[in-house]
Design a protein around this motif. Structure first.
Motif, PDB file in Angstrom:
ATOM      1  N   TRP A 165       1.322   4.423   1.122  1.00 10.14           N
ATOM      2  CA  TRP A 165       1.166   5.941   2.609  1.00 10.14           C
ATOM      3  C   TRP A 165       2.434   6.432   2.954  1.00 10.14           C
ATOM      4  CZ3 TRP A 165       3.508   4.313   6.832  1.00 10.14           C
ATOM      5  CH2 TRP A 165       3.761   3.498   7.100  1.00 10.14           C
ATOM      6  N   THR A 166       2.595   7.668   2.985  1.00 13.74           N
ATOM      7  CA  THR A 166       3.017   8.879   3.373  1.00 13.74           C
ATOM      8  C   THR A 166       3.514   8.907   5.164  1.00 13.74           C
ATOM      9  OG1 THR A 166       2.257  10.851   4.008  1.00 13.74           O
ATOM     10  CG2 THR A 166       2.821   9.824   1.116  1.00 13.74           C
TER      11      THR A 166
ATOM     12  N   GLN B 133       1.580  11.071   6.522  1.00  6.73           N
ATOM     13  CA  GLN B 133       0.377  10.836   6.837  1.00  6.73           C
ATOM     14  C   GLN B 133       0.232   9.868   8.393  1.00  6.73           C
ATOM     15  OE1 GLN B 133      -0.537   8.409   3.682  1.00  6.73           O
ATOM     16  NE2 GLN B 133      -1.874   9.746   2.521  1.00  6.73           N
TER      17      GLN B 133
ATOM     18  N   SER C 233       1.240  -1.489  -0.327  1.00  5.89           N
ATOM     19  CA  SER C 233      -0.070  -0.176   0.064  1.00  5.89           C
ATOM     20  C   SER C 233       1.016   1.152  -0.028  1.00  5.89           C
ATOM     21  CB  SER C 233      -0.493   0.106   0.547  1.00  5.89           C
ATOM     22  OG  SER C 233      -0.134   0.053   1.974  1.00  5.89           O
TER      23      SER C 233
ATOM     24  N   GLN D  73      -7.004   8.867   4.625  1.00  9.97           N
ATOM     25  CA  GLN D  73      -6.058   8.367   3.154  1.00  9.97           C
ATOM     26  C   GLN D  73      -5.235   7.170   3.547  1.00  9.97           C
ATOM     27  OE1 GLN D  73      -4.199  12.308   2.057  1.00  9.97           O
ATOM     28  NE2 GLN D  73      -5.957  12.791   0.336  1.00  9.97           N
ATOM     29  N   LEU D  74      -5.018   7.501   5.250  1.00 13.55           N
ATOM     30  CA  LEU D  74      -3.405   6.700   5.788  1.00 13.55           C
ATOM     31  C   LEU D  74      -4.862   5.020   5.545  1.00 13.55           C
ATOM     32  CD1 LEU D  74      -1.304   5.032   6.914  1.00 13.55           C
ATOM     33  CD2 LEU D  74      -1.507   6.234   8.843  1.00 13.55           C
TER      34      LEU D  74
ATOM     35  N   ALA E  20      -5.158   3.643   2.206  1.00  8.03           N
ATOM     36  CA  ALA E  20      -4.064   2.807   1.832  1.00  8.03           C
ATOM     37  C   ALA E  20      -4.035   1.527   2.465  1.00  8.03           C
ATOM     38  CB  ALA E  20      -2.440   4.162   1.874  1.00  8.03           C
TER      39      ALA E  20
END
Length: 93
Positions: free
Chosen positions: A4-5, A8, A2, A41-42, A45
């Motif tokens: 993700w940052t 995040q 996935s 969003q996390l 993801a």
């Protein structure tokens, strides 16, 4: 895998640490909406709900959220350490 940052992830941990999206947003110098969107969003993801949110209630980590937070802290610490090493070893231009 996935997508993700780290940002995040940091925002998610801020919510866990401060107990609410609004308190985390203040600490991170963000709007509440921006921080909430980053955490959503996390979750998207990862495909799992990390926080239970509600109006006028604290944001409570789910069981998965608690497990993720525990594993995430050392990862973010290592990322911070790696960044500091880069800045120490690189000459400024």
């Amino acid at each position: 895998m996935s997508d993700w940052t780290l940002r995040q992830a940091r925002y998610f941990l801020a919510v866990v640490d401060h107990g609410s999206v609004s308190a985390a947003a203040r600490e991170e110098h963000l709007s509440q909406g921006a921080l909430s969107m980053a955490v959503a969003q996390l979750e998207s993801a990862l495909g799992v709900q990390l926080l239970v949110r509600g109006r006028a209630r604290p944001a409570t980590p789910t069981a998965a959220g608690l497990r993720f937070a525990d594993r995430l802290r050392p990862i973010l610490d290592l990322a911070d350490e790696a960044l500091s090493l880069i800045h120490i070893s690189e000459p400024t231009r």
